[in-house]
Design a protein around this motif. Structure first.
Motif: not given
Ligand SMILES: *Cc1c(COP(=O)(O)O)cnc(C)c1O
Length: 358
Positions: A101, A126, A130, A135-136
């Motif tokens: 992250s 990812d 998920n 994440d995006s």
């Protein structure tokens, strides 16, 4: 004395790694998480290193520290990342975290700044699982504000496939496209993508560093086709008792199996405490000198029973093969309604363990 014996063919692990490395243009690492899928990372790691494998993946910080003690100079990455507060220890063992992250990445980078160094890391993005990984939204910030993690020296950008065993799965193609886009936003950064099955998916899934696990240990990375890997695990146990019972008698807990004819029942000292799932009851077909013999009755904690009525030659002391060339980890997994990964990582601690080297 013959006790239930788990034989681990280390030579076959090496042969499997070499076979995978030969089909891959990039470099091939080895995944040793969960104690090398239950087979012993301290056994497998050094053997692979000697065969030329330079990069290793584990899941947790503790696994990383344990592997470091037997591989003092290898490159070791930790997929679950560095737990908060463990940064100094992590860097001290030269463990390379997957940054999962933006917060992970900043924390790792800040720890590096405090030590006046840059700490190596992988960036795990990812692309559909998920589960774990950038994440995006975090990805967009990492791309536009790379200075926020200037203390982290990124070595690879990686992602993990969700359905690699099913080449026809739509998500496999989608992940390949997403990963290509991710890689393009980090020009010059090396990539790590394929797991075992991913190595059989073709060039879109190739990357600079493949991360096979299960195929090293003999699992079939191409379910539905013949297994291209060499079997690694052999598990056999001696029959400790053979008894004759009348038609109508039952065997085991709950009287779940009843003899329809006068029968001979053979018992071995292996049970669910040794990693043989209870779900195998009535489904497991073990082997005796190449013949299939069916388990009957419940699997107990320490024992299980087989119907050997049709084989009067089977006697106390004979070996029953639970896992072997005719009945591999994927076969026993199918009988138990699970996957070879779970069979391997559940193998118990009570077996006599024997390592075979060449
Ligand atoms: C477990 C794991 C692997 C290895 O997968 P296999 O299917 O055993 O080859 C590779 N990458 C990641 C992120 C994993 O968690």
């Amino acid at each position: 004395m013959f006790a239930p014996t788990l034989t681990i063919d280390v030579g076959a692990v090496i042969a499997n790694w070499s076979r995978l490395a030969a089909r891959h243009a990039g470099e091939t690492a080895a995944v040793l998480k969960a104690d090398a899928y239950g087979l012993g990372a301290a056994l497998i790691g050094p053997a692979l290193a000697q065969a030329g494998c330079r990069r290793f993946f584990v899941a947790t910080a503790d696994e990383g520290a344990a592997l470091r003690s037997v591989l003092p100079t290898a490159w070791i990455a930790v997929l679950n990342g560095c737990p908060p507060g463990a940064e100094r220890d992590f860097a001290g063992h030269s463990l390379i975290p997957a940054l999962n992250s933006l917060a992970d990445a900043i924390r790792w980078s800040d720890a590096a700044h405090k030590s006046d160094r840059r700490f190596p890391a992988l960036l795990h993005v990812d692309t559909g699982m998920n589960r774990l990984g950038v994440d995006s939204a975090d990805l967009a910030r990492l791309v536009t504000e790379p200075e926020r993690i200037g203390g982290a020296s990124l070595q690879y950008v990686m992602s993990h496939l969700i359905s690699a065993e099913r080449p026809e799965a739509a998500e496999t193609e989608i992940q390949a496209k997403r990963f290509a886009a991710v890689a393009a936003s980090f020009p010059g950064l090396r990539t790590s993508f394929a797991n075992s099955a991913g190595l059989f998916l073709g060039p879109d899934f190739a990357s600079d560093l493949a991360r096979p696990g299960i195929a090293l240990y003999g699992g079939n990375p191409t379910p539905g086709s013949a297994n291209p890997m060499r079997p690694v695990v052999h598990l056999a146990a001696p029959i400790v008792q053979v008894r004759a019972i009348e038609a109508g008698e039952t065997v085991g807990y709950d009287a779940s199996w009843q003899a329809m004819r006068p029968s001979r029942i053979a018992t071995i000292a292996v049970g669910y405490a040794d990693g043989m799932p209870r779900a195998l009851a009535g489904r497991l077909v073990a082997q005796h000198q190449g013949r299939g013999i069916r388990s009957v009755g419940r699997i107990s904690m320490d024992l299980m029973t087989f119907d050997v009525t049709d084989y009067p030659d089977i006697l106390v002391g004979d070996a029953i093969e639970l896992i072997g060339p005719n009945h591999g980890i994927d076969d026993i997994a199918t009988e138990a309604g699970t996957i070879g990964y779970e069979i391997l990582t559940s193998l118990g601690r009570r077996y006599r363990r024997v390592a075979k080297s060449v």
